[in-house]
Write a protein that holds these residues in place. Structure first.
Motif: not given
Length: 253
Positions: A144-148, A217-221, A86-87, A98-104
Motif C-alpha cells: 500500500d506504500r510501495v509502487q516499485y 496496488q497499481q505497482g510495477f515489478i 530511493y531504492r 516496524k516500518g519502511i518506504q519506496p523503490h524496494v
C-alpha cells in the motif's frame, strides 16, 4: 578487443538533458547501511557469517551507516540533494512489524544463513518456494506504500562473486577459477545453477504480484541487473564480436 565506454567529460550536462520521466535516485542494500544487526528480531544472513569470519578485514555490518536508526536524516539528505527516488533492500528474515518506504529490492545478497545451511540456498530449486513466500509477505505488508519492486539485485554479480570466484558469500568456487582456497562448490556449474534458480524465483514472485496484488496496488515489478556499456574498440569484425561476447557474458545469461 572490447572497450568500456567512458563517461563524457563535458560538465555542461544537467538533468534537463535527460528525457522527461527519467528518474534520478540513489540505492543501498540493507546489510551495507542498516546496522542494528541484532535488533527487532533480525537473524543472521550469509553476509553476517562472511563478515564475522574476518574476510573483509574485520569490518562487519553490525553498525554500518546506522541507517536503521538514522533513516529520517538520510531521507532529508536525499531531499536536499534533489533525488527523485530511493531504492533500498529489505533484509530477508523473520517478519518485523516496524516500518519502511519506496523503490524496494527484495533480495540484495543477504540470504538467511538458515536456508544456506538447510539446502544450499540458491543452488537448490527449493529456494523458489521460500523466496516467493517471502515476497508475498512484503507485497502484502508494504504494497500500500510501495509502487516499485525489484525482486533481486544484480544476480550476475552475486553469482560470479559467490559461486565462481568465491570472494563473496556463500564463498563457493573451485580451482582454478576461485580467488580463494575454496573448500566447496563448483565454479563451472554453480554460477549458472544459482542464476537459473534466481530467475525462476523472480518469475514466480513477479507472477504472484501481477496476479494477486498489482491491480489493487497499481505497482510495477522487475529485476536489477548490473551492467555498463561495452562498445567495439574499432569496426573490425573481431572487435564487434568481442564486444557482443562481453555483453553476453555480463547480461545475456
Amino acid at each position: 578487443m572490447a572497450s568500456s565506454s567512458a563517461a563524457a567529460d563535458d560538465e555542461s550536462f544537467s538533468r534537463y538533458d535527460f528525457p522527461p520521466g527519467f528518474v534520478f535516485g540513489s540505492a543501498t542494500s540493507a546489510y551495507q547501511v542498516e546496522g542494528a544487526a541484532d535488533e527487532d528480531g533480525r537473524t543472521p544472513s550469509i553476509w553476517d557469517t562472511f563478515a564475522h569470519a574476518g574476510y573483509v578485514h574485520g569490518a562487519t555490518g553490525d553498525v554500518a551507516c546506522d541507517g536503521y536508526h538514522k533513516y529520517k536524516e538520510d531521507v532529508q539528505l536525499m531531499v536536499e540533494t534533489g533525488l527523485d527516488a530511493y531504492r533500498f533492500s529489505i533484509s530477508w528474515g523473520p517478519v518485523n512489524p516496524k516500518g519502511i518506504q519506496p523503490h524496494v529490492t527484495l533480495y540484495n545478497f543477504d540470504l538467511p544463513q538458515d536456508l544456506e545451511d538447510e539446502y544450499g540456498g540458491w543452488v537448490s530449486r527449493k529456494i523458489v518456494k521460500d523466496f516467493t513466500a517471502y515476497a508475498e509477505v512484503c507485497f502484502r505488508e508494504f504494497g500500500d506504500r510501495v509502487q516499485y519492486w525489484a525482486t533481486i539485485n544484480e544476480p550476475n554479480v552475486f553469482a560470479i562473486g559467490g559461486y565462481d570466484q568465491g570472494i563473496a558469500p556463500p564463498m563457493r568456487c573451485s580451482p582454478p577459477f576461485g580467488f580463494r582456497n575454496c573448500s566447496n562448490g563448483n565454479s563451472t556449474s554453480e554460477p549458472y545453477l544459482a542464476v537459473h534458480n534466481i530467475l525462476l524465483s523472480h518469475a514466480s514472485a513477479a507472477k504472484l504480484y501481477r496476479k494477486n496484488f498489482q491491480t489493487k496496488q497499481q505497482g510495477f515489478i522487475g529485476i536489477n541487473v548490473y551492467t555498463f556499456g561495452t562498445l567495439p574498440l574499432t569496426n573490425a569484425t573481431e572487435d564487434v564480436v568481442a564486444a557482443k561476447r562481453s555483453n553476453d557474458f555480463l547480461l545475456g545469461w
